[in-house]
Write a protein that holds these residues in place. Structure first.
Motif, PDB file in Angstrom:
ATOM      1  N   GLY A   5      94.494  29.017  74.686  1.00  0.00           N
ATOM      2  CA  GLY A   5      94.243  30.113  73.752  1.00  0.00           C
ATOM      3  C   GLY A   5      92.887  30.750  73.974  1.00  0.00           C
ATOM      4  O   GLY A   5      92.755  31.973  73.995  1.00  0.00           O
ATOM      5  N   ALA A   6      91.873  29.905  74.148  1.00  0.00           N
ATOM      6  CA  ALA A   6      90.524  30.433  74.363  1.00  0.00           C
ATOM      7  C   ALA A   6      90.444  31.184  75.675  1.00  0.00           C
ATOM      8  O   ALA A   6      89.828  32.244  75.775  1.00  0.00           O
ATOM      9  N   ALA A   7      91.082  30.624  76.705  1.00  0.00           N
ATOM     10  CA  ALA A   7      91.070  31.295  78.009  1.00  0.00           C
ATOM     11  C   ALA A   7      91.761  32.647  77.918  1.00  0.00           C
ATOM     12  O   ALA A   7      91.297  33.645  78.468  1.00  0.00           O
ATOM     13  N   ARG A   8      92.896  32.673  77.207  1.00  0.00           N
ATOM     14  CA  ARG A   8      93.634  33.930  77.065  1.00  0.00           C
ATOM     15  C   ARG A   8      92.795  34.960  76.317  1.00  0.00           C
ATOM     16  O   ARG A   8      92.751  36.144  76.680  1.00  0.00           O
ATOM     17  N   GLY A   9      92.071  34.484  75.270  1.00  0.00           N
ATOM     18  CA  GLY A   9      91.229  35.402  74.503  1.00  0.00           C
ATOM     19  C   GLY A   9      90.138  35.990  75.354  1.00  0.00           C
ATOM     20  O   GLY A   9      89.857  37.189  75.303  1.00  0.00           O
ATOM     21  N   ALA A  22      95.229  41.869  81.452  1.00  0.00           N
ATOM     22  CA  ALA A  22      94.728  40.559  81.861  1.00  0.00           C
ATOM     23  C   ALA A  22      95.730  39.936  82.822  1.00  0.00           C
ATOM     24  O   ALA A  22      96.838  39.595  82.436  1.00  0.00           O
ATOM     25  N   PRO A  23      95.390  39.824  84.119  1.00  0.00           N
ATOM     26  CA  PRO A  23      96.370  39.338  85.089  1.00  0.00           C
ATOM     27  C   PRO A  23      96.491  37.826  85.079  1.00  0.00           C
ATOM     28  O   PRO A  23      95.651  37.118  84.550  1.00  0.00           O
ATOM     29  N   VAL A  24      97.560  37.362  85.666  1.00  0.00           N
ATOM     30  CA  VAL A  24      97.721  35.928  85.888  1.00  0.00           C
ATOM     31  C   VAL A  24      97.109  35.605  87.243  1.00  0.00           C
ATOM     32  O   VAL A  24      97.365  36.284  88.227  1.00  0.00           O
ATOM     33  N   ARG A  25      96.273  34.559  87.291  1.00  0.00           N
ATOM     34  CA  ARG A  25      95.513  34.322  88.503  1.00  0.00           C
ATOM     35  C   ARG A  25      95.711  32.929  89.049  1.00  0.00           C
ATOM     36  O   ARG A  25      95.858  31.977  88.316  1.00  0.00           O
ATOM     37  N   GLY A  26      95.669  32.821  90.335  1.00  0.00           N
ATOM     38  CA  GLY A  26      95.731  31.539  91.001  1.00  0.00           C
ATOM     39  C   GLY A  26      94.630  31.430  92.018  1.00  0.00           C
ATOM     40  O   GLY A  26      93.630  32.115  91.935  1.00  0.00           O
ATOM     41  N   LEU A  27      94.802  30.601  92.988  1.00  0.00           N
ATOM     42  CA  LEU A  27      93.780  30.412  94.025  1.00  0.00           C
ATOM     43  C   LEU A  27      93.829  31.570  95.002  1.00  0.00           C
ATOM     44  O   LEU A  27      94.873  31.947  95.494  1.00  0.00           O
ATOM     45  N   GLY A 125      89.621  29.107  91.498  1.00  0.00           N
ATOM     46  CA  GLY A 125      90.414  27.889  91.535  1.00  0.00           C
ATOM     47  C   GLY A 125      91.759  28.079  90.844  1.00  0.00           C
ATOM     48  O   GLY A 125      91.991  29.065  90.135  1.00  0.00           O
ATOM     49  N   LEU A 126      92.658  27.108  91.053  1.00  0.00           N
ATOM     50  CA  LEU A 126      94.034  27.228  90.582  1.00  0.00           C
ATOM     51  C   LEU A 126      94.165  27.379  89.079  1.00  0.00           C
ATOM     52  O   LEU A 126      95.076  28.047  88.595  1.00  0.00           O
ATOM     53  N   SER A 127      93.275  26.754  88.296  1.00  0.00           N
ATOM     54  CA  SER A 127      93.433  26.795  86.844  1.00  0.00           C
ATOM     55  C   SER A 127      92.623  27.909  86.190  1.00  0.00           C
ATOM     56  O   SER A 127      92.578  28.006  84.965  1.00  0.00           O
ATOM     57  N   VAL A 128      91.953  28.742  86.979  1.00  0.00           N
ATOM     58  CA  VAL A 128      91.165  29.848  86.416  1.00  0.00           C
ATOM     59  C   VAL A 128      92.100  31.011  86.115  1.00  0.00           C
ATOM     60  O   VAL A 128      92.640  31.647  87.022  1.00  0.00           O
ATOM     61  N   SER A 129      92.323  31.276  84.836  1.00  0.00           N
ATOM     62  CA  SER A 129      93.286  32.302  84.433  1.00  0.00           C
ATOM     63  C   SER A 129      92.617  33.485  83.752  1.00  0.00           C
ATOM     64  O   SER A 129      93.285  34.360  83.220  1.00  0.00           O
ATOM     65  N   TYR A 130      91.289  33.512  83.731  1.00  0.00           N
ATOM     66  CA  TYR A 130      90.590  34.580  83.009  1.00  0.00           C
ATOM     67  C   TYR A 130      89.643  35.371  83.890  1.00  0.00           C
ATOM     68  O   TYR A 130      88.893  36.210  83.403  1.00  0.00           O
TER      69      TYR A 130
END
Length: 393
Positions: A5-9, A22-27, A125-130
């Motif tokens: 939730g915080a990352a999405r915000g 806000a895009p979806v991001r990977g590595l 990195g793989l878990s960076v979504s923001y």
């Protein structure tokens, strides 16, 4: 790591600033693999002659899925860089770098100094979504990590924030470390915020440095009555930043000058030393008034006594002082720099709304880093010493 939730915000706030989704991001891999980069490093602790420029510093890599690589556009210097150059805090910082002693090479060298960065995301990195490559960001890198006086630096995603839109990279690089240090002292430790600060009397000792100039603006933005202590030649700057009263510590006995004023609700001490012996007497008793100092013996104790004894001595010191002053009706606290992307998000909003502005003393090119250190070492700066890393000069 931030919650989903915080990352999405944070992603949505960043996208709003950028004017997009806000895009979806990977590595993301770098376009070209690199093994080395330009950097200023030290190979031993000492004075300014230990600074060395190299084009062969190891290129940073993403080790954890929440990390990002930032191309550094600008950095800035802080007093901690002078201290670290001389070996201050080496015991504690080395323990933090390798707590389980797993590294094959038992040394922190070559070590890159510099804590502030404003630049552009190059890899995620793989878990960076923001964040995504190309985002303009700013951050303050913790002192146990390789610093920002390099072409690239790696940071945890939760240490990074979108750069204020209204600032250039050079301006933005002046704020993260001092901003987060002041935010820690005033808000997280001192308990002041936008809702409870209005009308409170705040005293800032050592107001003309990087942390002081930020703190003056922060509490003034929250509605406080601010008394700033500095030398006479900084008084115009203090008034410009919003200070209500400016006291020249060179014009007479500082303690006696401050005793003529009404008592304070909050004191931020950037000076320490003898000041601490009398400053708490300026607080309102039994009203929740708080004294916060940024000058603590924590790292010095660990350097002198080792990790275990140093931590024990530090605990005894802060505990005894806290209890002693609590019985006198005031709160005594220590504060430290705390890396935080979410806190930088809030600071960025204050900057973009015009409530906080960068205060820069001088800008140096990347080739002038030793000269910038000498400038900072000379003292009496009015604001920050900034390094324009991508300058061709």
């Amino acid at each position: 790591m931030l919650s989903r939730g915080a990352a999405r915000g944070r992603a949505l706030r960043g996208a709003a600033r950028a004017g997009g989704q806000a895009p979806v991001r990977g590595l993301r891999a770098s376009p070209r693999a690199r093994s080395a980069m330009p950097s200023w490093v030290i190979d031993r602790y000492g004075r300014n002659d230990v600074l060395r420029f190299t084009r062969d510093m190891v290129f940073p890599t993403i080790q954890f899925p929440n990390e990002v690589i930032i191309k550094v556009h600008a950095a800035s210097l802080n007093p901690i860089d002078l201290s670290m150059r001389s070996g201050y805090g080496a015991t504690a910082l080395n323990m933090k770098r390798d707590p389980l002693k797993l590294k094959s090479v038992d040394t922190e060298f070559p070590l890159t100094l510099g804590r502030d960065v404003s630049g552009v995301i190059m890899e995620c990195g793989l878990s960076v979504s923001y964040f995504k490559p190309g985002d303009e960001v700013w951050a303050a890198i913790p002192p146990w990590k390789q610093g920002t006086l390099s072409e690239f630096v790696v940071a945890s995603g939760n240490e990074v924030s979108f750069k204020p839109k209204c600032l250039s990279h050079t301006e933005a690089a002046s704020l993260p470390y001092v901003g987060l240090t002041a935010w820690s002292a005033v808000h997280q430790v001192g308990g002041l915020n936008q809702s409870n600060c209005s009308g409170k009397r705040v005293l800032i000792l050592g107001a003309s440095g990087g942390v002081g100039t930020f703190a003056v603006q922060l509490v003034k933005a929250w509605g406080a009555h601010v008394t700033a202590v500095c030398s006479h030649d900084a008084s115009t700057l203090m008034k410009k930043l919003g200070a209500d009263d400016v006291i020249d510590y060179k014009s007479g006995n500082l303690e006696e000058q401050l005793k003529t004023l009404p008592l304070f609700d909050f004191i931020l001490d950037n000076v320490g030393g003898y000041t601490e012996k009398w400053a708490l007497d300026l607080l309102k008793k039994w009203s929740g008034a708080t004294y916060v100092t940024l000058v603590t013996p924590f790292l010095i104790n660990m350097d002198k006594l080792g990790v275990a004894d140093g931590m024990l001595q530090t605990g005894v010191t802060v505990g005894s002082k806290t209890v002693k002053h609590l019985f006198k009706g005031v709160h005594y606290r220590w504060a430290f720099f705390m890396p935080s992307g979410p806190s930088l998000d809030e600071i960025a909003e204050l900057v973009d709304s015009g409530k906080i502005q960068p205060v820069i003393d001088e800008v140096f090119s990347f080739s002038e880093v030793p000269k910038a250190f000498l400038k900072l070492e000379g003292g009496h700066a009015r604001g920050k010493t900034v390094i324009d890393v991508i300058s061709k000069k």
